[in-house]
Structures are given as C-alpha cells and as structure tokens.
Write a protein that holds these residues in place. Sequence first.
Motif, PDB file in Angstrom:
ATOM      1  N   GLN A 133       0.869  -1.128  -0.005  1.00 33.38           N
ATOM      2  CA  GLN A 133      -0.067  -0.076  -0.032  1.00 33.38           C
ATOM      3  C   GLN A 133       0.834   1.188  -0.037  1.00 33.38           C
ATOM      4  O   GLN A 133       1.951   1.130   0.623  1.00 33.38           O
ATOM      5  N   ALA A 134       0.217   2.191  -0.663  1.00 36.36           N
ATOM      6  CA  ALA A 134       0.871   3.440  -0.445  1.00 36.36           C
ATOM      7  C   ALA A 134       1.339   4.166   0.874  1.00 36.36           C
ATOM      8  O   ALA A 134       0.586   3.843   1.700  1.00 36.36           O
ATOM      9  N   GLN A 135       2.387   4.635   1.048  1.00 33.84           N
ATOM     10  CA  GLN A 135       2.999   5.270   2.489  1.00 33.84           C
ATOM     11  C   GLN A 135       3.303   6.641   2.161  1.00 33.84           C
ATOM     12  O   GLN A 135       3.652   7.127   1.117  1.00 33.84           O
ATOM     13  N   ASN A 136       3.046   7.281   3.198  1.00 31.78           N
ATOM     14  CA  ASN A 136       3.220   8.725   3.208  1.00 31.78           C
ATOM     15  C   ASN A 136       4.647   9.302   3.028  1.00 31.78           C
ATOM     16  O   ASN A 136       4.908  10.194   2.182  1.00 31.78           O
ATOM     17  N   ASN A 137       5.505   8.507   3.617  1.00 28.50           N
ATOM     18  CA  ASN A 137       6.996   8.710   3.349  1.00 28.50           C
ATOM     19  C   ASN A 137       7.719   7.564   2.573  1.00 28.50           C
ATOM     20  O   ASN A 137       8.116   6.712   3.190  1.00 28.50           O
TER      21      ASN A 137
ATOM     22  N   GLU B  42      10.599   5.484   4.419  1.00 26.55           N
ATOM     23  CA  GLU B  42      10.593   4.645   5.654  1.00 26.55           C
ATOM     24  C   GLU B  42      10.564   3.084   5.210  1.00 26.55           C
ATOM     25  O   GLU B  42       9.817   2.657   4.109  1.00 26.55           O
TER      26      GLU B  42
ATOM     27  N   ARG C 178       9.063   0.030   6.463  1.00 20.33           N
ATOM     28  CA  ARG C 178       7.855  -0.203   7.210  1.00 20.33           C
ATOM     29  C   ARG C 178       8.128  -1.504   8.184  1.00 20.33           C
ATOM     30  O   ARG C 178       8.686  -2.565   7.607  1.00 20.33           O
TER      31      ARG C 178
END
Length: 385
Positions: free
Chosen positions: A239-243, A246, A248
Amino acid sequence: MQFTHFDTDAFLRDYWQKKPLLIKNPWEAWSDPLEPDDLAGLSCEDGVESRLITHTDMDGGWNVENGPLPEDRFDQLGDENWTLLVQAVDHYVPEVSALIEPFRFIPNWRIDDVMVSFAAKGGGVGPHFDQYDVFLIQGTGQRRWQIGGACDSDSALLPHDDLRLLANFEASEEWICEPGDILYVPPGVAHEGTAVSEQCMTYSIGFRAPARSELIGYWADDLIADMKDDDRYTDPSLQAQNNPGEIRPEAIDALHKMILGKLADRDAFARWFGEYSSTPKYPDIDWRAQQSSGIDQLRAHLASGHPLHRNPASRFSFIRQSDKSIILFVDGESFPCTGHTAIFAEILCGRGQISLDPVLIESNDVMALITRLYIQGSLIFDLQD
C-alpha cells in the motif's frame, strides 16, 4: 589403557568446564605409548602438522618453526629450552589413540585429537590459555604446571605472529606432574607448563568447542548453496505510504521471517551439524583401503572372528530420529539407518573395536554399510588379530 580410580560423575559435576584438577596417576599400569625418537620422526613427515618452539632466556624471545622438519634439525638444538609439538598423533599411532578411550564419557563429536609434545629441560610454549578443554597426560619425565586466572578475548597478549602468549601471567597454583599424572584445564584458564627434567613427554587430549560465529557462518553457507535465485521477497499487498524513505515494520517482519524460516529448520540443522562435526581434521588425507574388498570377502573376515576397527583419523557419531531409526555420521557423510543397520551403527559409534553378532554379519544392509565405510577408509581390519 584404563583407569583404576576416577569418579566420572564427580568430575563432570565439580570440575568439567569449572576449575582445573590434578589427577594423580589413575591408570591400571602407565607406560609411554610413544618413544621420543618416533615423535621426532613423525615431525619430519609431509602432511603431519608439527611445530618446534625454542625460547631464549637472554632476550625472552620465542621462535616457531613449522614442520616438516629436516632430520638433522634436532642435532642442532642443545639440551635446554625447546619443545617439539606434533598434532593428531592418534591418527598415526594406535597406542596413542588408545589414550582417548578412558575419556569416552565425553561425546565423540567433542573430541579433537591427541597432540604430543617432547620438551628438553626448560622447554615449554609459554603462558597461554585455550578455547577448549584439555587433559594433559604426563609421560616420561616431569613438568611443572602453573595455573592462573580466567582469560578471554580481551586478555592482553604479547606481540607474536605465531603464538598467543599472555602478557600478564600470575600463577595461583603450581603442580609437578609425574609419569601417569593428568592435569585437566577448562577453557579460558591461563596455564604454563615447563619441563623440569631432561626429557619430558606430554600427551594433550583436546576437545572441540565450536564458536557461535563458526556455526552461523558454515550453516548459512550450507543453506545458501541450496537456495534458488528466484526465492525472493514479495509484497503483493503493498500500500502507498506517506514517506517512501521509511522501511515499514511489516516489511522488516517479512524479511526477518524469510531468514528465520530457513535457520529455524531444526532437522536440517541436525543433519548439517552431524556431517560438519564428523568431517575429518585433515580431510585432504586419503585413507582409502589400498585393496578393494567386496561384501562376501568382508563377511568372511568378520565370520572368522577378525574384529573391525575404526580408523583413528575418522569421526563417528549419530542422531536418533526414533526408537528404530538413526542417522549415522562418518567422515562428513550421513547414512540413514533402520533395523539391524541402526543396531550396528550404535555399536560402531560406541566402540573402537567391533566384533559382530552373526545376525548382523548375515544382514546384507549391515554388510553394505560396512563395505562402504571400509572402502572409504573409515573402517579397517587388523588381520593379525
């Protein structure tokens, strides 16, 4: 050779890997299994690991010469301050190999070899510590042993390319060992032995203690050899992540699981370790029988009462899988065994000399295993018995 007085249970409880112990001549009848001249002869042979250590009192210097040594080297040494060390003498001299038998209360896979030393008066290898347990059996002559404190990888050493000598050694105990005496020294305990007689023979039975780094490294190498290039990390639920910078937690978990899933295979590790720990000390030496023999010929030898002997240079152990199934490990190879073959394999690992029951001699599976081990040199016949 056997002991007449030695409490194995008390030793394992109170001393093994805990503290040194001087055992005063426990043998039924002690006699040196090797002459000094024979040891010197071994040190001159190709393929035999040996060292000559000389020490000069004037400058405190230590010098190491690695074998094979020229035969005339011993004529140049003088009467003091030198030591000859020959590794794995049990591989070549059956009488020296027999010294191991009273110590078989320690598992086969832990036993390394018997190093034999000859020292002139004042000879020794300096103050040091070992990473393994050792029984130091005194032969001809007398040796003064001094025992110090506990050491580790942070202990200060003298600068030397070939010897790991302690820079600071203070003796807390001291003994003079006479012929037949045994000094047990646990791992990490500082000690120094010095010959106090003109001729001094010592038989050192050493034990292996694999390092964690060694186990991880070689086990990982074995695993990697069988891995396929397309066994890779996947993330179909990404899934798309904010940064994007990172890593995860779920990625770390999946990557960690990829590694542990392989490392945690206990059955695979057990088989690997059995093969690894039974690999001969000098695997390049060819011990194969000079003359090939088939099952019928070997069966006839056994039926005639000729005992089998384990090659002293070979290593034997087994892992039990069930009440009726074991895996036998000999010289780096594994042999699944059931039924009569499993019975034979346990006998083989427990004794250095084997005379078989007729039922086992008649078993084709047992004889096939014996033939295989005989051809590769792990088992031998002494047809003069």
